[in-house]
Write a protein that holds these residues in place. Structure first.
Motif, PDB file in Angstrom:
ATOM      1  N   CYS A 104     -33.934 -24.556  17.706  1.00 46.60           N
ATOM      2  CA  CYS A 104     -32.844 -25.347  17.141  1.00 46.60           C
ATOM      3  C   CYS A 104     -31.560 -24.524  17.237  1.00 46.60           C
ATOM      4  CB  CYS A 104     -33.120 -25.727  15.692  1.00 46.60           C
ATOM      5  SG  CYS A 104     -33.145 -24.336  14.557  1.00 46.60           S
ATOM      6  N   ASN A 105     -30.434 -25.195  17.077  1.00 48.82           N
ATOM      7  CA  ASN A 105     -29.161 -24.485  17.095  1.00 48.82           C
ATOM      8  C   ASN A 105     -28.669 -24.280  15.660  1.00 48.82           C
ATOM      9  OD1 ASN A 105     -27.928 -26.900  16.268  1.00 48.82           O
ATOM     10  ND2 ASN A 105     -27.243 -27.425  18.325  1.00 48.82           N
ATOM     11  N   ALA A 146     -28.006 -27.402  13.460  1.00 47.15           N
ATOM     12  CA  ALA A 146     -29.191 -28.050  12.879  1.00 47.15           C
ATOM     13  C   ALA A 146     -29.569 -27.358  11.580  1.00 47.15           C
ATOM     14  CB  ALA A 146     -30.354 -28.015  13.867  1.00 47.15           C
ATOM     15  N   ARG A 196     -33.512 -43.916  21.050  1.00 49.98           N
ATOM     16  CA  ARG A 196     -32.403 -43.786  20.095  1.00 49.98           C
ATOM     17  C   ARG A 196     -32.699 -44.691  18.903  1.00 49.98           C
ATOM     18  NH1 ARG A 196     -26.849 -42.451  20.968  1.00 49.98           N
ATOM     19  NH2 ARG A 196     -27.316 -42.577  23.184  1.00 49.98           N
ATOM     20  N   GLN A 245     -35.786 -33.123  23.450  1.00 53.34           N
ATOM     21  CA  GLN A 245     -34.573 -32.637  22.797  1.00 53.34           C
ATOM     22  C   GLN A 245     -34.200 -33.697  21.780  1.00 53.34           C
ATOM     23  OE1 GLN A 245     -31.104 -32.132  25.220  1.00 53.34           O
ATOM     24  NE2 GLN A 245     -29.854 -31.468  23.511  1.00 53.34           N
ATOM     25  N   THR A 281     -31.366 -34.879  19.332  1.00 53.88           N
ATOM     26  CA  THR A 281     -29.972 -34.783  18.916  1.00 53.88           C
ATOM     27  C   THR A 281     -29.837 -35.647  17.675  1.00 53.88           C
ATOM     28  OG1 THR A 281     -29.295 -34.540  21.221  1.00 53.88           O
ATOM     29  CG2 THR A 281     -27.579 -35.133  19.633  1.00 53.88           C
ATOM     30  N   ARG A 320     -27.421 -36.809  14.482  1.00 54.39           N
ATOM     31  CA  ARG A 320     -26.051 -36.908  13.978  1.00 54.39           C
ATOM     32  C   ARG A 320     -26.088 -37.474  12.562  1.00 54.39           C
ATOM     33  NH1 ARG A 320     -23.549 -39.953  17.890  1.00 54.39           N
ATOM     34  NH2 ARG A 320     -22.931 -38.045  18.908  1.00 54.39           N
TER      35      ARG A 320
END
Length: 131
Positions: free
Chosen positions: A11-12, A15, A64, A95, A97, A99
């Protein structure tokens, strides 16, 4: 965030911040249902529903959807999730993502309330005019 069939494996920093988790090592011990409340807004179990969403992403290459996540302090927040499948070496991974859409959901709620108020006021004007 990156995940495979076992759960998260990378994770970045964003996150970590979003979920209120202090380290990547702590985060990768978790699975998607563990950063979610027990049930989603539609009443479905988060564990079963997350498995369905992940399966769809693997099968279609992308998925999504809106989701309710839970921060480490117990606060739930609405999110938009994009799962994208790709090959990492010989392994197919996803991955994720995510939000945080709390502000968008609040704005939507305020617009609905304003519309309902305007319709109510308009109805009162019509009723009082007819009297």
């Amino acid at each position: 965030m990156l995940l495979n069939e076992k759960g998260f494996f990378d994770c970045n920093p964003q996150a970590l911040k979003m979920f209120g988790i202090s380290s990547k090592e702590e985060f990768i011990k978790l699975s998607p249902p563990e950063v979610s409340p027990p049930n989603q807004l539609d009443g479905k179990n988060s564990f079963e529903s997350s498995n369905e969403k992940i399966f769809t992403a693997y099968q279609q290459g992308i998925n999504r959807f809106d989701w309710i996540h839970r921060r480490s302090n117990g606060e739930d927040f609405p999110s938009e999730v994009l799962l994208s499948a790709f090959n990492l070496g010989s392994e197919q991974v996803l991955q994720a993502t995510v939000r945080d859409i709390s502000d968008r959901k609040l704005a939507e709620k305020q617009l609905i309330e304003a519309k309902e108020h305007a319709e109510e006021m308009n109805h009162l004007k019509i009723v009082s005019f007819q009297i």
